[in-house]
Design a protein around this motif. Structure first.
Motif, PDB file in Angstrom:
ATOM      1  N   ASN A 113       0.871  -1.171   0.000  1.00  0.00           N
ATOM      2  CA  ASN A 113       0.000   0.000   0.000  1.00  0.00           C
ATOM      3  C   ASN A 113       0.912   1.227   0.000  1.00  0.00           C
ATOM      4  O   ASN A 113       1.588   1.504   0.994  1.00  0.00           O
ATOM      5  CB  ASN A 113      -0.892   0.021   1.245  1.00  0.00           C
ATOM      6  N   PHE A 114       0.940   1.936  -1.121  1.00  0.00           N
ATOM      7  CA  PHE A 114       1.894   3.036  -1.294  1.00  0.00           C
ATOM      8  C   PHE A 114       1.335   3.959  -2.360  1.00  0.00           C
ATOM      9  O   PHE A 114       0.814   3.495  -3.384  1.00  0.00           O
ATOM     10  CB  PHE A 114       3.233   2.471  -1.794  1.00  0.00           C
ATOM     11  N   ALA A 115       1.430   5.265  -2.149  1.00  0.00           N
ATOM     12  CA  ALA A 115       1.080   6.206  -3.209  1.00  0.00           C
ATOM     13  C   ALA A 115       2.079   6.052  -4.347  1.00  0.00           C
ATOM     14  O   ALA A 115       3.255   5.769  -4.126  1.00  0.00           O
ATOM     15  CB  ALA A 115       1.098   7.638  -2.672  1.00  0.00           C
ATOM     16  N   ALA A 116       1.623   6.247  -5.570  1.00  0.00           N
ATOM     17  CA  ALA A 116       2.477   5.983  -6.725  1.00  0.00           C
ATOM     18  C   ALA A 116       3.727   6.858  -6.733  1.00  0.00           C
ATOM     19  O   ALA A 116       4.833   6.379  -6.997  1.00  0.00           O
ATOM     20  CB  ALA A 116       1.675   6.191  -8.013  1.00  0.00           C
ATOM     21  N   ASP A 117       3.570   8.143  -6.440  1.00  0.00           N
ATOM     22  CA  ASP A 117       4.720   9.046  -6.535  1.00  0.00           C
ATOM     23  C   ASP A 117       5.697   8.849  -5.390  1.00  0.00           C
ATOM     24  O   ASP A 117       6.917   8.900  -5.583  1.00  0.00           O
ATOM     25  CB  ASP A 117       4.268  10.500  -6.623  1.00  0.00           C
ATOM     26  N   THR A 118       5.202   8.612  -4.184  1.00  0.00           N
ATOM     27  CA  THR A 118       6.131   8.394  -3.075  1.00  0.00           C
ATOM     28  C   THR A 118       6.840   7.047  -3.219  1.00  0.00           C
ATOM     29  O   THR A 118       7.987   6.898  -2.770  1.00  0.00           O
ATOM     30  CB  THR A 118       5.423   8.486  -1.715  1.00  0.00           C
ATOM     31  N   PHE A 119       6.206   6.079  -3.873  1.00  0.00           N
ATOM     32  CA  PHE A 119       6.910   4.826  -4.123  1.00  0.00           C
ATOM     33  C   PHE A 119       8.085   5.060  -5.062  1.00  0.00           C
ATOM     34  O   PHE A 119       9.177   4.514  -4.849  1.00  0.00           O
ATOM     35  CB  PHE A 119       5.977   3.765  -4.702  1.00  0.00           C
ATOM     36  N   GLU A 120       7.877   5.855  -6.100  1.00  0.00           N
ATOM     37  CA  GLU A 120       8.978   6.168  -7.009  1.00  0.00           C
ATOM     38  C   GLU A 120      10.119   6.849  -6.255  1.00  0.00           C
ATOM     39  O   GLU A 120      11.298   6.558  -6.483  1.00  0.00           O
ATOM     40  CB  GLU A 120       8.492   7.052  -8.156  1.00  0.00           C
ATOM     41  N   GLU A 121       9.769   7.730  -5.345  1.00  0.00           N
ATOM     42  CA  GLU A 121      10.784   8.400  -4.525  1.00  0.00           C
ATOM     43  C   GLU A 121      11.520   7.385  -3.662  1.00  0.00           C
ATOM     44  O   GLU A 121      12.749   7.441  -3.504  1.00  0.00           O
ATOM     45  CB  GLU A 121      10.118   9.467  -3.652  1.00  0.00           C
ATOM     46  N   ALA A 122      10.778   6.444  -3.099  1.00  0.00           N
ATOM     47  CA  ALA A 122      11.393   5.430  -2.239  1.00  0.00           C
ATOM     48  C   ALA A 122      12.377   4.564  -3.019  1.00  0.00           C
ATOM     49  O   ALA A 122      13.453   4.218  -2.511  1.00  0.00           O
ATOM     50  CB  ALA A 122      10.314   4.565  -1.601  1.00  0.00           C
ATOM     51  N   THR A 123      12.037   4.203  -4.249  1.00  0.00           N
ATOM     52  CA  THR A 123      12.941   3.343  -5.026  1.00  0.00           C
ATOM     53  C   THR A 123      14.236   4.060  -5.375  1.00  0.00           C
ATOM     54  O   THR A 123      15.282   3.417  -5.545  1.00  0.00           O
ATOM     55  CB  THR A 123      12.276   2.843  -6.320  1.00  0.00           C
ATOM     56  N   GLU A 124      14.184   5.389  -5.480  1.00  0.00           N
ATOM     57  CA  GLU A 124      15.412   6.136  -5.743  1.00  0.00           C
ATOM     58  C   GLU A 124      16.299   6.198  -4.504  1.00  0.00           C
ATOM     59  O   GLU A 124      17.523   6.231  -4.612  1.00  0.00           O
ATOM     60  CB  GLU A 124      15.065   7.551  -6.229  1.00  0.00           C
ATOM     61  N   ARG A 125      15.687   6.195  -3.340  1.00  0.00           N
ATOM     62  CA  ARG A 125      16.448   6.273  -2.089  1.00  0.00           C
ATOM     63  C   ARG A 125      16.931   4.919  -1.613  1.00  0.00           C
ATOM     64  O   ARG A 125      17.989   4.812  -0.994  1.00  0.00           O
ATOM     65  CB  ARG A 125      15.593   6.931  -1.004  1.00  0.00           C
ATOM     66  N   PHE A 126      16.139   3.883  -1.869  1.00  0.00           N
ATOM     67  CA  PHE A 126      16.457   2.542  -1.369  1.00  0.00           C
ATOM     68  C   PHE A 126      16.591   1.594  -2.560  1.00  0.00           C
ATOM     69  O   PHE A 126      15.606   1.015  -3.028  1.00  0.00           O
ATOM     70  CB  PHE A 126      15.364   2.062  -0.410  1.00  0.00           C
ATOM     71  N   ALA A 127      17.825   1.435  -3.034  1.00  0.00           N
ATOM     72  CA  ALA A 127      18.065   0.697  -4.278  1.00  0.00           C
ATOM     73  C   ALA A 127      17.628  -0.758  -4.182  1.00  0.00           C
ATOM     74  O   ALA A 127      17.272  -1.369  -5.203  1.00  0.00           O
ATOM     75  CB  ALA A 127      19.546   0.772  -4.646  1.00  0.00           C
ATOM     76  N   PHE A 128      17.612  -1.332  -2.981  1.00  0.00           N
ATOM     77  CA  PHE A 128      17.241  -2.746  -2.846  1.00  0.00           C
ATOM     78  C   PHE A 128      15.792  -3.007  -3.250  1.00  0.00           C
ATOM     79  O   PHE A 128      15.418  -4.152  -3.531  1.00  0.00           O
ATOM     80  CB  PHE A 128      17.485  -3.242  -1.416  1.00  0.00           C
ATOM     81  N   LEU A 129      14.965  -1.966  -3.303  1.00  0.00           N
ATOM     82  CA  LEU A 129      13.582  -2.147  -3.733  1.00  0.00           C
ATOM     83  C   LEU A 129      13.479  -2.521  -5.212  1.00  0.00           C
ATOM     84  O   LEU A 129      12.419  -2.954  -5.672  1.00  0.00           O
ATOM     85  CB  LEU A 129      12.771  -0.880  -3.463  1.00  0.00           C
TER      86      LEU A 129
END
Length: 208
Positions: A113-129
């Motif tokens: 459960n994640f907003a689309a834009d914040t998920f994109e931000e998270a993948t840039e910060r946490f490469a393991f995603l």
């Protein structure tokens, strides 16, 4: 054990792989504990934020909250602006478990459960995603856990056998939702407990 050994492992993200706490972004804005708890339970509440996880655009979310609390415009807009402060770090132990499964050849995907834009931000910060085979993001498909539809969509998208799929989530209701969809599931409490749960199912779980 071999008969029930999962072939697919599906990870939730927030509070399983990365830390999430909205209070972290608001301690400076609203120093008073009682006032901050009121804001995050009544103004920008979990239920309010869940609609962004369901796909509601942030401008619409902000407008809805501002209509209810017009005296709190800047506090409301700070939720998205300061979102990065709510996710300060990863859980190294559970990330090590996930990467260990991938290295051992286990099929790993994510369901969140994640907003689309914040998920994109998270993948840039946490490469393991980016390491698992793929992810179903609620804000993209406009379905949320624990509703049955999101589990069925994930199964179809990644060609999973529900009975051979093990889901890991920190929320009991989402664990129960997976079980109702025919999956195996475990409640995430800690990396150590997760490693034990997976080992009991015959899965390799090296800890860093």
């Amino acid at each position: 054990m071999a008969q029930n050994r999962p072939r697919h492992v599906v990870f939730d993200i927030g509070r399983v792989l990365i830390h999430y706490d909205p209070h972290l972004a608001y301690r400076e804005i609203i120093p008073d504990d009682d006032e901050r708890h009121f804001f995050l339970s009544e103004v920008c509440s979990h239920e309010w934020n869940l609609e962004q996880d369901r796909g509601r655009p942030w401008p619409d979310a902000e407008a809805e909250a501002i209509a209810r609390h017009p005296d709190r415009v800047e506090q409301i807009r700070a939720f998205r602006k300061r979102w990065h402060q709510m996710v300060p770090h990863a859980y190294d132990g559970s990330v090590a478990v996930m990467l260990g499964l991938i290295e051992a050849g286990i099929d790993v995907t994510m369901l969140t459960n994640f907003a689309a834009d914040t998920f994109e931000e998270a993948t840039e910060r946490f490469a393991f995603l980016k390491r698992p085979r793929g992810v179903t993001v609620s804000g993209v498909i406009r379905q949320i856990k624990p509703d049955r539809a999101i589990y069925d969509i994930h199964v179809e998208s990644f060609s999973l056998d529900p009975a051979k799929t093990l889901f890991i989530d920190d929320a009991e209701k989402n664990v129960e939702g997976a079980r109702a969809a025919g999956w195996q599931a475990v409640h995430f409490v800690s990396a150590e407990k997760l490693a034990k749960d997976l080992a009991e199912r015959g899965l390799p779980v090296p800890l860093a």
